[in-house]
Motif scaffolding. Structure first.
Motif, PDB file in Angstrom:
ATOM      1  N   TYR A 129       0.919  -1.277  -0.025  1.00 52.88           N
ATOM      2  CA  TYR A 129       0.169   0.157  -0.069  1.00 52.88           C
ATOM      3  C   TYR A 129       0.987   1.203  -0.051  1.00 52.88           C
ATOM      4  O   TYR A 129       0.572   2.336  -0.993  1.00 52.88           O
ATOM      5  N   ILE A 130       2.038   1.269   0.889  1.00 56.48           N
ATOM      6  CA  ILE A 130       2.773   2.530   0.790  1.00 56.48           C
ATOM      7  C   ILE A 130       3.273   2.647  -0.607  1.00 56.48           C
ATOM      8  O   ILE A 130       3.562   3.879  -0.893  1.00 56.48           O
ATOM      9  N   LEU A 131       3.846   1.461  -1.009  1.00 59.25           N
ATOM     10  CA  LEU A 131       4.404   1.802  -2.345  1.00 59.25           C
ATOM     11  C   LEU A 131       3.400   2.264  -3.373  1.00 59.25           C
ATOM     12  O   LEU A 131       3.833   3.153  -4.222  1.00 59.25           O
ATOM     13  N   ILE A 132       2.355   1.821  -3.494  1.00 60.85           N
ATOM     14  CA  ILE A 132       1.367   2.322  -4.428  1.00 60.85           C
ATOM     15  C   ILE A 132       0.986   3.687  -4.282  1.00 60.85           C
ATOM     16  O   ILE A 132       0.981   4.571  -5.299  1.00 60.85           O
ATOM     17  N   SER A 133       0.747   4.182  -2.877  1.00 60.81           N
ATOM     18  CA  SER A 133       0.602   5.536  -2.812  1.00 60.81           C
ATOM     19  C   SER A 133       1.902   6.465  -2.958  1.00 60.81           C
ATOM     20  O   SER A 133       1.983   7.628  -3.548  1.00 60.81           O
ATOM     21  N   LYS A 134       3.166   6.045  -2.895  1.00 55.58           N
ATOM     22  CA  LYS A 134       4.292   6.657  -3.210  1.00 55.58           C
ATOM     23  C   LYS A 134       4.227   6.808  -4.878  1.00 55.58           C
ATOM     24  O   LYS A 134       4.718   7.803  -5.028  1.00 55.58           O
ATOM     25  N   LEU A 135       3.897   5.919  -5.459  1.00 51.58           N
ATOM     26  CA  LEU A 135       3.745   5.878  -7.032  1.00 51.58           C
ATOM     27  C   LEU A 135       2.526   6.815  -7.265  1.00 51.58           C
ATOM     28  O   LEU A 135       2.300   6.883  -8.599  1.00 51.58           O
ATOM     29  N   LYS A 136       2.057   7.337  -6.489  1.00 47.90           N
ATOM     30  CA  LYS A 136       0.819   8.362  -6.721  1.00 47.90           C
ATOM     31  C   LYS A 136      -0.263   7.733  -7.469  1.00 47.90           C
ATOM     32  O   LYS A 136      -1.006   8.188  -8.545  1.00 47.90           O
ATOM     33  N   MET A 137      -0.594   6.115  -7.287  1.00 46.76           N
ATOM     34  CA  MET A 137      -1.430   5.551  -7.953  1.00 46.76           C
ATOM     35  C   MET A 137      -2.790   5.240  -7.552  1.00 46.76           C
ATOM     36  O   MET A 137      -3.773   4.743  -7.910  1.00 46.76           O
ATOM     37  N   ILE A 138      -2.795   5.942  -5.927  1.00 49.97           N
ATOM     38  CA  ILE A 138      -4.057   5.818  -5.305  1.00 49.97           C
ATOM     39  C   ILE A 138      -5.175   6.674  -5.944  1.00 49.97           C
ATOM     40  O   ILE A 138      -4.671   7.849  -6.544  1.00 49.97           O
ATOM     41  N   ASP A 139      -6.533   6.185  -6.144  1.00 48.20           N
ATOM     42  CA  ASP A 139      -7.341   6.955  -6.751  1.00 48.20           C
ATOM     43  C   ASP A 139      -7.386   7.040  -8.396  1.00 48.20           C
ATOM     44  O   ASP A 139      -7.708   8.257  -8.833  1.00 48.20           O
ATOM     45  N   THR A 140      -6.364   6.251  -9.068  1.00 48.03           N
ATOM     46  CA  THR A 140      -6.532   6.361 -10.402  1.00 48.03           C
ATOM     47  C   THR A 140      -6.674   5.140 -10.989  1.00 48.03           C
ATOM     48  O   THR A 140      -6.732   3.958 -10.351  1.00 48.03           O
ATOM     49  N   ILE A 141      -7.108   4.926 -12.222  1.00 48.36           N
ATOM     50  CA  ILE A 141      -7.432   3.731 -12.922  1.00 48.36           C
ATOM     51  C   ILE A 141      -6.149   2.670 -12.828  1.00 48.36           C
ATOM     52  O   ILE A 141      -6.273   1.592 -12.859  1.00 48.36           O
ATOM     53  N   TRP A 142      -5.025   3.269 -12.677  1.00 50.66           N
ATOM     54  CA  TRP A 142      -3.749   2.601 -12.787  1.00 50.66           C
ATOM     55  C   TRP A 142      -3.726   1.441 -11.575  1.00 50.66           C
ATOM     56  O   TRP A 142      -3.233   0.258 -11.890  1.00 50.66           O
ATOM     57  N   ALA A 143      -4.133   2.105 -10.223  1.00 53.69           N
ATOM     58  CA  ALA A 143      -4.314   0.945  -9.219  1.00 53.69           C
ATOM     59  C   ALA A 143      -5.003  -0.364  -9.543  1.00 53.69           C
ATOM     60  O   ALA A 143      -4.923  -1.236  -8.966  1.00 53.69           O
ATOM     61  N   MET A 144      -5.845  -0.169 -10.312  1.00 51.43           N
ATOM     62  CA  MET A 144      -6.862  -1.322 -10.844  1.00 51.43           C
ATOM     63  C   MET A 144      -6.277  -2.049 -11.730  1.00 51.43           C
ATOM     64  O   MET A 144      -6.661  -3.359 -12.081  1.00 51.43           O
ATOM     65  N   LEU A 145      -5.306  -1.629 -12.491  1.00 50.30           N
ATOM     66  CA  LEU A 145      -4.586  -2.467 -13.937  1.00 50.30           C
ATOM     67  C   LEU A 145      -3.061  -2.855 -13.635  1.00 50.30           C
ATOM     68  O   LEU A 145      -3.006  -4.026 -14.032  1.00 50.30           O
ATOM     69  N   ILE A 146      -2.135  -2.017 -12.923  1.00 53.51           N
ATOM     70  CA  ILE A 146      -0.900  -2.414 -12.836  1.00 53.51           C
ATOM     71  C   ILE A 146      -0.385  -3.326 -11.670  1.00 53.51           C
ATOM     72  O   ILE A 146       0.447  -4.015 -12.064  1.00 53.51           O
ATOM     73  N   PRO A 147      -0.929  -3.176 -10.363  1.00 47.20           N
ATOM     74  CA  PRO A 147      -0.304  -3.908  -9.371  1.00 47.20           C
ATOM     75  C   PRO A 147      -0.626  -5.459  -9.643  1.00 47.20           C
ATOM     76  O   PRO A 147       0.310  -6.194  -8.918  1.00 47.20           O
ATOM     77  N   GLY A 148      -1.701  -5.894 -10.317  1.00 46.28           N
ATOM     78  CA  GLY A 148      -1.666  -7.190 -10.741  1.00 46.28           C
ATOM     79  C   GLY A 148      -1.383  -7.646 -11.975  1.00 46.28           C
ATOM     80  O   GLY A 148      -2.245  -8.173 -12.722  1.00 46.28           O
ATOM     81  N   ALA A 149      -0.471  -6.876 -12.696  1.00 45.40           N
ATOM     82  CA  ALA A 149      -0.295  -6.965 -14.127  1.00 45.40           C
ATOM     83  C   ALA A 149      -0.142  -8.494 -14.708  1.00 45.40           C
ATOM     84  O   ALA A 149      -0.422  -8.684 -15.726  1.00 45.40           O
ATOM     85  N   VAL A 150       0.434  -9.296 -13.838  1.00 48.28           N
ATOM     86  CA  VAL A 150       0.584 -10.517 -14.454  1.00 48.28           C
ATOM     87  C   VAL A 150       0.821 -11.687 -13.126  1.00 48.28           C
ATOM     88  O   VAL A 150       1.102 -11.064 -11.870  1.00 48.28           O
ATOM     89  N   SER A 151       0.384 -12.875 -13.314  1.00 49.79           N
ATOM     90  CA  SER A 151       0.348 -13.862 -12.330  1.00 49.79           C
ATOM     91  C   SER A 151       1.460 -14.855 -12.554  1.00 49.79           C
ATOM     92  O   SER A 151       1.243 -15.342 -13.686  1.00 49.79           O
ATOM     93  N   PHE A 152       2.381 -15.187 -11.685  1.00 43.00           N
ATOM     94  CA  PHE A 152       3.320 -15.987 -12.055  1.00 43.00           C
ATOM     95  C   PHE A 152       2.767 -17.422 -12.170  1.00 43.00           C
ATOM     96  O   PHE A 152       3.035 -18.252 -13.160  1.00 43.00           O
ATOM     97  N   TRP A 153       1.789 -17.855 -11.574  1.00 42.02           N
ATOM     98  CA  TRP A 153       1.126 -19.048 -11.728  1.00 42.02           C
ATOM     99  C   TRP A 153       0.578 -19.331 -13.014  1.00 42.02           C
ATOM    100  O   TRP A 153       0.954 -20.198 -13.897  1.00 42.02           O
ATOM    101  N   ASN A 154       0.025 -18.286 -13.896  1.00 39.96           N
ATOM    102  CA  ASN A 154      -0.621 -18.289 -15.234  1.00 39.96           C
ATOM    103  C   ASN A 154       0.873 -18.189 -16.145  1.00 39.96           C
ATOM    104  O   ASN A 154       0.706 -18.917 -17.294  1.00 39.96           O
ATOM    105  N   ILE A 155       1.845 -17.432 -15.689  1.00 35.40           N
ATOM    106  CA  ILE A 155       3.147 -17.779 -16.539  1.00 35.40           C
ATOM    107  C   ILE A 155       3.537 -19.170 -16.670  1.00 35.40           C
ATOM    108  O   ILE A 155       3.633 -19.913 -17.658  1.00 35.40           O
TER     109      ILE A 155
END
Lengths: 295, 314
Positions: A129-155
């Motif tokens: 959470y601290i990282l995402i807020s440092k990256l200024k992604m709170i309250d942006t659409i990016w918070a919904m798209l980037i933090p879970g961009a890929v799952s290793f299980w699926n890789i």
């Protein structure tokens, strides 16, 4: 060969089929009930009259759902997150899986280890959470798209598919013909891997459609809320928007309509996913899961 | 005899590697976003774990905050709720595993015996469906069905002449509701992995067994079950590894002030303390304790099963 029929087999089959039929009904009935409850008159649902088929059919609940601003904007947002998010997920998964599937790729072991470790250990909720807020992604659409961009299980699943279903000789032949790695990936490997990509689209798409946790922690702006957050307010917290039930005269009628709305909402929120997955189902069992489990 | 490595050997080796790296430079290019993603979103937060040993202040940042050693952990272990949430987490997980682990195996073994492919496909399609329902909808369904005024379960209870039960407001029902709704939602889906393992069993084994006069149940017991044992083992290891990670979402959505005493688990506690009460350091400490226990459990179970039947995760 003559088919051998013996009594044990017949008894086994009868018991087996009967039990599976019971399982079938136990799973399907709650789903069926929600559908018939959503189109029955609320009073009949409340008094327990609706059991096998809808009573006093009405589509009032759906009319109210489809004119509610919050629900519509949630639906729109979810659609957006699902389409863009799934595209990012699938591209990243392929970009991760393809190099890892190549035995001649220097660094394969090291990178596999690096990614595997994240499956078993993570920074945890607050540091992330601290990282995402440092990256200024709170309250942006990016918070919904980037933090879970890929799952290793699926890789792993896609990597296994690449290694097991695309022969090395094909890769070599392509190289001899002067093909580059990128051309090989986009012209040959991706077109040959449609089944596993379809499954990935489904997995990631459903995850986005149903995602609720990242919105809960990273979004405060209602305009960005996905459907699931709106659903939570209505289904779990019993919070209805003001105008939604304004037509109902009495408190009792409002409560009745509120219950009816919940059944309708469940249908509206789940129908797209339930309708799509059987189309991709044929790819589930064969190939995909077999290799993935053994890594 | 082992030949000593000469300088030319090393040169040849380096040259070959270098050639492979330059030939495959595009692979590094496409892997770059993935690598960056893992470094930023998975490894960078690990740097933040240090706040578990600090008194975090937003103004001072992660690095600037003051070290307090194990204070946050000591505070956790000295609190009254500590043992309750650890107990809730463990008992909910074990209860869930005891019910939800064997059922998919049995379901897969039963489905595997179905020869009518239409029936088989119908059962599969239907049993997978609940897996695609979101947790919010699932929790909404549970609350609707169990509602004391209008819920269908209470209608049945009333029909049998008993008093309706307010399931959601009584702590003693929480775990059972959690576990059996989870079973309903995921049993079918979890059986896929065993079905695919069953499909790899050599049919000749069955033919041989039939000739030897083995009955259906005997064949399931002596051929099918051992055939999928490695898969069962791996799944068991994985579920033990996740023992402390009881799903946050469903617990969070089903918790209310009246059932909290038996519902609160570590992940919901970490969320509440951290993001609602803004006690970042304390929350991180509890989360770290949780991850470490998990990792240790995984390693222990992995080594035990390794000794028992040579199947390990790594």
């Amino acid at each position: 060969m003559k088919k051998l029929v013996n009594a044990d087999d017949v008894i086994f089959d009868i018991v087996n089929y009967t039990m599976l039929t019971i399982v079938l009904f136990m799973i399907i009935y709650p789903l069926y009930f929600i559908v018939i409850a959503s189109i029955s008159s609320p009073l009949d649902v409340l008094s327990g009259n609706v059991v096998l088929y809808p009573k006093n059919t009405t589509f009032e609940a759906y009319r109210l759902i489809f004119k509610d601003k919050d629900i519509l904007s949630g639906y729109k947002n979810t659609l957006f997150y699902t389409v863009l998010g799934t595209f990012i997920n699938v591209m990243m998964t392929i970009f991760g899986a393809y190099p890892l599937s190549r035995k001649d790729w220097v660094g394969r072991k090291f990178f596999t280890l690096l990614l595997t470790f994240t499956m078993f250990f993570s920074g945890g909720l607050i540091p992330t959470y601290i990282l995402i807020s440092k990256l200024k992604m709170i309250d942006t659409i990016w918070a919904m798209l980037i933090p879970g961009a890929v799952s290793f299980w699926n890789i792993i699943i896609v990597r296994t598919y690449f290694t097991s279903s695309i022969p090395d000789s094909l890769t070599e032949a392509a190289f001899v013909d002067g093909c580059t790695n990128l051309k090989l990936l986009f012209r040959i490997i991706i077109p040959l891997s449609r089944p596993v990509i379809a499954v990935m689209v489904l997995f990631y798409g459903v995850a986005h459609w149903n995602s609720f946790f990242s919105a809960l922690i990273y979004l405060n702006n209602r305009k960005l809320f996905p459907l699931q957050l709106i659903l939570r307010e209505i289904l779990i917290q019993n919070k209805f928007s003001e105008e939604m039930l304004v037509d109902e005269e009495s408190i009792l009628k409002r409560q009745l309509m509120a219950e009816s709305l919940k059944y309708g909402l469940i249908v509206v929120a789940s129908a797209p996913v339930i309708a799509i997955y059987p189309l991709i189902q044929k790819h589930f069992v064969k190939g995909i899961m077999v290799g993935s489990i053994k890594g | 005899m082992i030949r000593k490595l000469t300088e030319t050997d090393i040169k040849k080796y380096v040259f070959r590697k270098a050639k492979l790296i330059t030939r495959n430079y595009q692979l590094y290019l496409i892997f770059l976003p993935v690598l960056l993603y893992y470094i930023i979103f998975h490894y960078a937060p690990m740097y933040g774990i240090q706040i578990a040993f600090k008194r975090f202040s937003g103004a001072l940042g992660i690095w600037g905050s003051k070290w307090v050693g194990f204070d946050n952990f000591i505070r956790f272990f000295n609190s009254n709720y500590c043992y309750q949430i650890i107990w809730n987490t463990f008992s909910l997980s074990l209860y869930s595993m005891a019910v939800c682990f064997p059922v998919p195996i049995i379901l897969a073994l039963m489905l595997n015996e179905v020869k009518n492919s239409k029936f088989k496909k119908t059962v599969q399609t239907v049993t997978y469906a609940p897996h695609f329902i979101s947790t919010v909808v699932m929790a909404g369904m549970i609350i609707l069905f169990l509602s004391p005024q209008s819920g269908i379960i209470n209608k049945v209870i009333e029909f049998m002449g008993k008093e309706p039960i307010n399931f959601m407001y009584e702590a003693k029902y929480f775990k059972t509701i959690y576990v059996f709704s989870g079973l309903w939602q995921n049993a079918g889906w979890s059986s896929i992995i065993y079905l695919s393992a069953l499909s790899t069993i050599d049919p000749q084994q069955h033919e041989a067994a039939i000739i030897d006069g083995a009955k259906r149940l005997q064949r399931i017991w002596h051929i099918n079950l051992p055939g999928i044992l490695p898969t069962i083992t791996i799944m068991l290891i994985l579920s033990f590894g996740g023992l402390m990670n009881v799903g946050f979402e469903k617990v969070f959505l089903l918790t209310n002030s009246l059932n909290r005493s038996s519902a609160d688990v570590i992940s919901t506690f970490v969320y509440r303390v951290g993001l609602i009460n803004h006690d970042f350091s304390f929350s991180t400490a509890v989360g770290l304790f949780n991850s470490v226990v998990n990792l240790v459990l995984l390693l222990i179970v992995n080594s035990i099963t390794g000794r028992l039947n040579q199947t390990t995760l790594f």
